[in-house]
Design a protein around this motif. Structure first.
Motif, PDB file in Angstrom:
ATOM      1  N   LYS A   1       0.080  15.266 -13.618  1.00  0.00           N
ATOM      2  CA  LYS A   1      -0.929  15.391 -12.367  1.00  0.00           C
ATOM      3  C   LYS A   1      -1.394  14.186 -13.408  1.00  0.00           C
ATOM      4  O   LYS A   1      -2.231  14.405 -14.474  1.00  0.00           O
ATOM      5  CB  LYS A   1      -1.325  17.163 -12.639  1.00  0.00           C
ATOM      6  CG  LYS A   1      -2.679  16.526 -12.027  1.00  0.00           C
ATOM      7  CD  LYS A   1      -2.841  18.506 -11.708  1.00  0.00           C
ATOM      8  CE  LYS A   1      -4.129  18.400 -11.586  1.00  0.00           C
ATOM      9  NZ  LYS A   1      -4.497  19.602 -11.740  1.00  0.00           N
TER      10      LYS A   1
ATOM     11  N   THR B   1       0.486   3.498 -10.096  1.00  0.00           N
ATOM     12  CA  THR B   1      -0.169   4.692  -8.703  1.00  0.00           C
ATOM     13  C   THR B   1       2.169   4.475  -8.271  1.00  0.00           C
ATOM     14  O   THR B   1       2.809   5.615  -7.963  1.00  0.00           O
ATOM     15  CB  THR B   1      -0.568   4.782  -8.378  1.00  0.00           C
ATOM     16  OG1 THR B   1      -1.897   3.841  -9.099  1.00  0.00           O
ATOM     17  CG2 THR B   1      -0.651   5.457  -7.462  1.00  0.00           C
TER      18      THR B   1
ATOM     19  N   LYS C   1       2.160  13.568  -9.327  1.00  0.00           N
ATOM     20  CA  LYS C   1       1.337  13.734  -8.233  1.00  0.00           C
ATOM     21  C   LYS C   1      -0.366  13.219  -9.150  1.00  0.00           C
ATOM     22  O   LYS C   1      -0.268  13.259 -10.508  1.00  0.00           O
ATOM     23  CB  LYS C   1       1.032  14.994  -7.821  1.00  0.00           C
ATOM     24  CG  LYS C   1       1.439  15.951  -6.852  1.00  0.00           C
ATOM     25  CD  LYS C   1       0.763  17.157  -6.471  1.00  0.00           C
ATOM     26  CE  LYS C   1       1.950  17.838  -5.678  1.00  0.00           C
ATOM     27  NZ  LYS C   1       3.257  18.345  -6.259  1.00  0.00           N
TER      28      LYS C   1
ATOM     29  N   SER D   1      -6.806  13.864  -7.462  1.00  0.00           N
ATOM     30  CA  SER D   1      -7.354  13.965  -6.943  1.00  0.00           C
ATOM     31  C   SER D   1      -7.139  12.505  -6.050  1.00  0.00           C
ATOM     32  O   SER D   1      -6.555  11.569  -6.505  1.00  0.00           O
ATOM     33  CB  SER D   1      -9.336  13.227  -7.669  1.00  0.00           C
ATOM     34  OG  SER D   1     -10.147  12.592  -6.487  1.00  0.00           O
ATOM     35  N   THR D   2      -7.530  13.409  -4.873  1.00  0.00           N
ATOM     36  CA  THR D   2      -7.435  12.316  -4.004  1.00  0.00           C
ATOM     37  C   THR D   2      -8.493  11.022  -2.983  1.00  0.00           C
ATOM     38  O   THR D   2      -8.611  10.058  -3.430  1.00  0.00           O
ATOM     39  CB  THR D   2      -7.194  12.647  -2.356  1.00  0.00           C
ATOM     40  OG1 THR D   2      -9.054  13.569  -2.057  1.00  0.00           O
ATOM     41  CG2 THR D   2      -6.516  13.587  -1.894  1.00  0.00           C
ATOM     42  N   GLU D   3      -9.617  11.083  -4.119  1.00  0.00           N
ATOM     43  CA  GLU D   3     -10.402  10.091  -3.871  1.00  0.00           C
ATOM     44  C   GLU D   3      -9.969   8.714  -5.116  1.00  0.00           C
ATOM     45  O   GLU D   3      -9.609   9.925  -6.297  1.00  0.00           O
ATOM     46  CB  GLU D   3     -11.536  10.687  -4.363  1.00  0.00           C
ATOM     47  CG  GLU D   3     -12.602  10.204  -4.067  1.00  0.00           C
ATOM     48  CD  GLU D   3     -14.349  10.778  -5.059  1.00  0.00           C
ATOM     49  OE1 GLU D   3     -15.321  10.183  -4.741  1.00  0.00           O
ATOM     50  OE2 GLU D   3     -14.335  11.820  -6.108  1.00  0.00           O
ATOM     51  N   GLU D   4     -10.263   8.096  -4.885  1.00  0.00           N
ATOM     52  CA  GLU D   4     -10.521   6.516  -5.215  1.00  0.00           C
ATOM     53  C   GLU D   4     -11.224   6.560  -6.737  1.00  0.00           C
ATOM     54  O   GLU D   4     -12.980   6.660  -6.112  1.00  0.00           O
ATOM     55  CB  GLU D   4     -10.609   5.616  -5.292  1.00  0.00           C
ATOM     56  CG  GLU D   4      -9.627   4.515  -5.772  1.00  0.00           C
ATOM     57  CD  GLU D   4     -10.053   2.843  -5.117  1.00  0.00           C
ATOM     58  OE1 GLU D   4     -10.675   2.567  -4.336  1.00  0.00           O
ATOM     59  OE2 GLU D   4      -8.663   2.573  -4.538  1.00  0.00           O
TER      60      GLU D   4
END
Lengths: 261, 298, 287, 376
Positions: free
Chosen positions: D163, D183, D192, D195-198
């Motif tokens: 993660k 990535t 994984k 966080s989905t935020e960049e």
């Protein structure tokens, strides 16, 4: 003196305040075409401020300035010039690094009709108009005895000549009303005498009205047809030289001052 | 209220606090700017470089195993002395030549020190440890460090000191007189050159102090002065240039705004925001928030 | 492209740039420290046109369009910054324009389409040295004639004395805005030429340092002097290069020598080499 | 305007006069260097030049074909960089060039060199686009893509962490490129993102508290920060202060003793990929480190090592080339195979990018130590 035609310039209850200071208080005055009037008063009486409100450098706090039929409220200084009011400055504001001729040519700014591209492409029209303007300017310089100095930088002129040049420049804007702010300041008696004649000459030749601010009482009494007296921003008297000389309030205002009436 | 919104509010508060700490540093640098501008109407572009030189000297003092207070003193003195030298050798001869030559000279001086610094100190960034051992206090979602609090207190102290200096000491009163009307002050028998030198020294010494305090977040490198200097100038203008509390106010505003923008939007716009505020303030009140309007005498 | 060729090209571009700033700074007396921002805006805008939106036209026509795009983009920037900022004077205007220049640079850095911090590559090679000098010539002619026309005189009078100028009937705001916008636009033209001769743009070329260099070119030549601007641009493009050859220590220290020379110039001749005069063989009596 | 009519030659003559002492003096082979010795990226440029100079001294002692080294400063500026490159090519008539260490300026000068057909090797420009300019452009370092892959493998295989979180410096192509390759590989290997935020920051940022708050809420197992050491140092320091105790991973941008000055012991337990390790037992490396320390007093970083190797590779090509013509030198250069550099055994692939091993370094209290080698 009564005139039955309309005034050229009229100030209606003009008040000019700077913060707590009232520089001009509720002044009403009228100037007619072809008038030659003077505004006098001790230092700090608000004379120059009055000029500044007329020429749009300041907007009066209350009251109105009218020129011919135009209300000068919200009129830009440059547009007021175009309407026909010209002035000189107490502390000479010539374009020092330009030649005498260019100083005068600049004053023709509002009287030039060729377009921008005409100037860039140097078209026939541009050349013709520039030629005409140059001739007019030189004519004007001759009047003031400055034509031999036309290629001098303004900053290199003698003091008296600078004052004259400023007057010439103001006249070049082709005004109907000319405001002179202490034109005789720093001049010797001979120059002042010359100036007196010059002012008369200008008025008659160009058929304009003139208001002057002056401390030289001899000059004022000699040429002004009407005198307005300011003290602490208030207009305390107006009238002919004789009337002013005998006015009590005026004498009081000047008491202790260096001026002998 | 959603969890995200609560986070958002906490974040804003945190950025605000960080902004005050950062703003304190801007304020400290802006004070010097404002004093010099107030006294000789010169935008001293080299002010940031005075800071850089002070911080560099402080760095070498620390490396020579001087204790932190002594190093701070070294930084302040070296900034001050350089400032006096620059004023004497460069600004004084140019003062009479008008504003544009003076401004160009100031830019030239600034560039000189930047490149000089790169060659003499090396271009690599140097780090100054925090002046006290850093401790972080957690209050809910908020973190405040003792360094931040200390910096804020020092700035307040400096402000009070300057207030006292300008209002209750002879030299301070002379400074105010010179800034009000230089020729008149000269006629009153004030040695204006001395007062100007003193102002440069004081302003630069504060910059040196600021440079040392900055160690906790920033590293010291020869080009640092440019960015910091312009921001401090912006702070000074925003607050009202020439006015001491104005510089502090401007510093806080810029610091807070930068942190909010960097935190909530994108940190690459951090530098743009200060200029944006500048333009905005100049439009609304050209003399700055605390400034008085002045009109040219006709 | 050879070394001399490259330098000559830069000379041409800097002549145009210096003239454009001279219009704002030398003629009109407005102090701008963000001129590289206009230059950059023009350069990037014109490159965006010719890289992404170029029409299927012959290269010279596309270059003309690119120049127009550069001019318009920079002029719009000039208008946007000019309307609010030209009310400011002297130091304030300088800082506001400095801020504007930085905003332009930061915006470029954050625009992925134009390469961001890496730089904008693969710009077509539409212009050459003849383009550069033809444009410089046209701009110089424009400036000469402007200076001798009523509009030019009005702009110059603002530099000399704003209040007196207004009293001569010169509309201060319009004249200032005119010179600021056109000056910015011409810088945009220089940007278009720069982009299409270098074929590569990098945000570092449009930072504060370059604004200062352009300004120094104007001041060195003399504010208000067209010929002075040309000479200033030539000298300041060539001298730093020449310092490369001065040998070990000097070459290493050239970036510190440059500001020192600048300060000495300001002390010795603050009005620049030619003041507001033009170089000419006609005699002028100077009283 | 008189200048327009000014013939080309006149200006040329003028400049020749100024510079006559250094012009066309002898027919010695010349190698040019363009590097930022002043300006924003001077810190890289100065170290890079140190490495190059050291290599030059060593080559001079070794004998063989002689060449002069001409070093030009480009002030970290694109115009200066291209002008300096043209000067080296047209005036100094160099036969080979060690190019700009940073990718963006290498991209500015590479087309000029390609056009002049001069062999060009950049020590540290890691961006993939640089060598795509043409067949005369090569580099001494591996590309960003490779480093990203190395660290993704390291995270999954060695650290066994699944993660992750990536912090990107959004003003840097280097950072973005590295982040992307990491990535891609990491997700491919089953990792994984926390966080989905960049999450991004900018160069010269000093305050990362806001970023760290987001990191803390995401609660990752490790954090990959492909940035430069100044910001990274502050990030790690501020993260630790907020109680974020997971390991940090990074790339060669971290490689500087300054990192430990800035962040102190907080760096401990982080891992980076790098070009070389000063404590690598390989005698080539040890000799280099010893020499470098003797001259400059500090341990060499990656910029010095790659500068050293860049000139070394170029020298090898010069020595082996059948003539001093640039084309002949380039022919040998692009075929470089198993060059024993301090940054590993270097072999160029068809695109003139070196295939070589990366090292993974582990941060201890006050410096990085060699951890493992990852072969391509």
């Amino acid at each position: 003196m009564t005139q039955n035609y309309s005034p050229l310039l009229s100030l209606e209850n003009v008040t000019m305040k700077f913060g707590g200071l009232t520089a001009v208080n509720d002044v009403c005055l009228k100037v007619f075409p072809h008038d030659l009037v003077a505004v006098i008063g001790p230092n700090g009486a608000g004379k120059t401020t009055l000029f500044n409100t007329i020429t749009g450098i300041y907007t009066p706090t209350t009251g109105r300035v009218k020129f011919s039929d135009h209300d000068l409220k919200n009129t830009k200084s440059s547009d007021i010039t175009a309407l026909g009011i010209a002035r000189t400055f107490q502390n000479i504001r010539l374009f020092k690094n330009l030649t005498v001729l260019d100083n005068i040519k600049l004053a023709k700014h509002t009287r030039i009709h060729y377009g921008f591209w005409s100037g860039i492409m140097r078209t026939k029209r541009f050349k013709a108009e520039e030629k005409k303007i140059e001739a007019e300017c030189i004519e004007l310089l001759k009047l003031f005895g400055l034509e031999t100095k036309k290629d001098f930088y303004a900053k290199n002129l003698a003091y008296g000549q600078q004052r004259k040049l400023e007057m010439a420049r103001a006249l070049a804007t082709e005004p109907k009303l000319l405001l002179l702010d202490e034109p005789a300041a720093g001049m010797n008696p001979t120059e002042t005498k010359e100036l007196t004649e010059l002012i008369h000459l200008i008025r008659d030749k160009f058929n304009i009205a003139i208001i002057l601010i002056e401390h030289d009482m001899k000059l004022v009494m000699e040429i002004a047809e009407k005198i307005f007296v300011l003290d602490y921003g208030n207009l305390i008297a107006e009238g002919s030289a004789k009337e002013i000389q005998s006015n009590k309030r005026v004498i009081e205002a000047y008491l202790g001052a260096e001026v002998n009436l | 209220m959603s969890q995200n919104f609560i986070y958002f509010l906490w974040d804003c508060l945190q950025y605000f606090i960080n902004g005050i700490a950062q703003g304190s540093l801007y304020a400290m640098v802006a004070l010097g700017y404002t004093m010099v501008y107030g006294i000789i109407r010169l935008v001293n572009f080299a002010h940031g470089e005075f800071l850089m030189i002070g911080a560099m000297c402080g760095f070498y003092a620390l490396r020579a195993h001087l204790p932190m207070p002594a190093a701070i003193l070294v930084a302040m003195l070296s900034s001050g002395i350089i400032a006096i030298a620059v004023e004497r050798l460069v600004y004084r001869p140019i003062r009479k030549s008008g504003r544009i030559p003076a401004l160009i000279t100031a830019i030239g001086t600034s560039l000189f020190f930047q490149y000089f610094g790169q060659l003499v100190f090396g271009a690599d960034p140097k780090t100054i440890p925090p002046f006290i051992d850093e401790k972080i206090y957690n209050l809910g979602e908020i973190n405040v460090s003792n360094v931040q609090i200390a910096i804020f207190c020092i700035t307040l102290f400096v402000l009070l000191f300057l207030f006292w200096l300008t209002h209750y000491t002879k030299v301070g009163k002379a400074m105010r007189a010179v800034s009000f009307n230089l020729p008149a002050a000269e006629l009153m028998g004030i040695n204006t050159n001395k007062i100007i030198s003193f102002t440069f020294f004081l302003g630069a010494a504060l910059a040196g102090l600021g440079g040392m305090l900055m160690g906790y977040t920033m590293s010291v490198e020869p080009m640092m002065g440019m960015n910091l200097g312009t921001k401090a100038f912006v702070a000074a203008v925003v607050g009202g240039i020439g006015i001491i509390p104005g510089a502090a106010l401007g510093g806080f505003i810029i610091g807070i705004a930068e942190n909010l923008v960097a935190g909530l939007y994108k940190s690459s716009f951090r530098d743009a925001v200060s200029f944006f505020i500048l333009i905005l303030i100049l439009l609304v009140k050209p003399s700055g928030i605390l400034g008085k309007n002045m009109k040219e005498k006709v | 492209m050879g070394y001399y060729h490259g330098i000559l090209l830069l000379v041409g571009i800097f002549i145009t740039l210096t003239l454009s700033l001279n219009l704002i700074n030398g003629f009109c007396g407005q102090f701008s420290l963000g001129h590289a921002g206009f230059w950059g805006a023009g350069a990037y805008a014109s490159a965006v046109y010719s890289v992404f939106y170029a029409l299927p036209l012959p290269a010279p026509v596309n270059m003309l369009i690119a120049i127009a795009v550069g001019f318009i983009a920079a002029a719009i920037c000039g208008l946007i910054i000019g309307i609010p900022c030209l009310r400011l004077r002297g130091d304030y205007l300088a800082i506001a324009t400095l801020g504007f220049g930085e905003i332009v640079r930061i915006s470029i850095m954050n625009t992925e389409m134009v390469g961001g911090p890496r730089g904008f590559i693969n710009i077509p090679h539409l212009a050459n040295i003849w383009w550069v000098f033809a444009v410089a010539f046209v701009i110089a002619l424009f400036m000469f004639n402007l200076k001798r026309s009523a509009f030019g005189r009005a702009i110059i009078s603002i530099r000399e004395d704003e209040i007196a100028a207004e009293n001569m009937g010169v509309n201060l705001f319009n004249s200032k805005l005119f010179s600021f916008t056109i000056g910015a636009g011409i810088a945009g033209i220089a940007g278009a030429l720069f982009a299409h001769t270098q074929q590569f743009l990098h945000p570092s070329n449009f930072n504060f340092m370059w604004s200062v260099i352009i300004l120094v070119m104007v001041i060195l030549g003399g504010q208000g002097s067209v010929t002075g601007s040309i000479i200033g641009a030539v000298i300041l493009t060539i001298v730093p290069e020449a310092l490369r050859y001065a040998g070990g220590t000097v070459a290493e220290w050239r970036m510190t020598i440059f500001p020192v020379l600048l300060i000495i110039l300001m002390m010795a001749k603050p009005e620049g080499l030619f003041g507001a005069h033009e170089i000419s063989f006609r005699k002028r009596s100077e009283g | 305007m008189k200048l327009k009519g000014l013939p080309h030659k006149f200006l040329a003559c003028l400049m020749t006069l100024i510079i006559s002492n250094s012009l066309y003096s002898a027919e010695t082979l010349k190698v040019g260097v363009v590097s930022p010795i002043t300006g924003a990226t001077a810190t890289f440029g100065q170290e890079n030049v140190n490495g190059i100079k050291l290599a030059y001294e060593k080559i001079k002692k070794a004998g063989g074909k002689k060449f002069d080294l001409i070093i030009e400063d480009d002030k970290s500026d694109a115009i200066e960089s291209t002008t300096a490159t043209r000067k080296l090519i047209n005036i100094d008539k160099i036969s080979a060039m060690i190019g700009e260490p940073t990718s963006s300026l290498a991209l500015a000068s590479a087309p000029i060199v390609q056009e002049a057909k001069i062999p060009f090797i950049t020590p540290t420009a890691t961006n993939a686009k640089v060598t795509q300019v043409g067949d005369y452009i090569s580099r001494a370092c591996f590309t960003d893509d490779f480093q990203g892959v190395v660290m993704a493998k390291f995270a999954v295989n060695t650290l066994k962490k699944k993660k992750g979180l990536v912090l990107i410096e959004n003003t840097s192509d280097y950072s973005k490129g590295l982040a992307k390759s990491f990535t891609d590989e990491f997700l491919k290997m089953g990792g994984k993102m926390a966080s989905t935020e960049e999450l991004t920051y900018a160069a010269k940022d000093t305050d990362f508290q806001s970023l760290m708050r987001k990191v803390k809420r995401a609660n990752p197992d490790f954090i990959f920060v492909p940035g430069y050491y100044v910001e990274v140092g502050l990030i790690i320091k501020q993260a630790r202060a907020l109680g974020i105790n997971v390991p940090f991973l990074g790339g060669d941008g971290w490689d500087s003793p300054k990192l430990f000055e800035i962040a102190g012991p907080a760096v401990k337990g982080s891992y980076i990929s790098n070009h070389f390790a000063p404590d690598d037992k390989d005698p080539v490396v040890q000799n280099f480190v010893k020499d470098y320390k003797k001259v400059y007093g500090v341990n060499p970083g990656g910029f010095a090592a790659l500068g050293y190797d860049a000139l070394g590779i170029m020298n090898a090509a010069i020595q082996k080339a059948k003539s001093t013509k640039p084309a002949d030198i380039n022919a040998v250069l692009v075929a470089t195979k198993d060059y024993p550099g301090v940054t590993g055994k270097i072999t160029f692939d068809a695109n003139r990018n070196p295939k070589k091993a990366a090292v993974v370094l582990e941060a201890k209290e006050n410096g990085f130590v060699f951890h493992s080698k990852v072969n391509p």
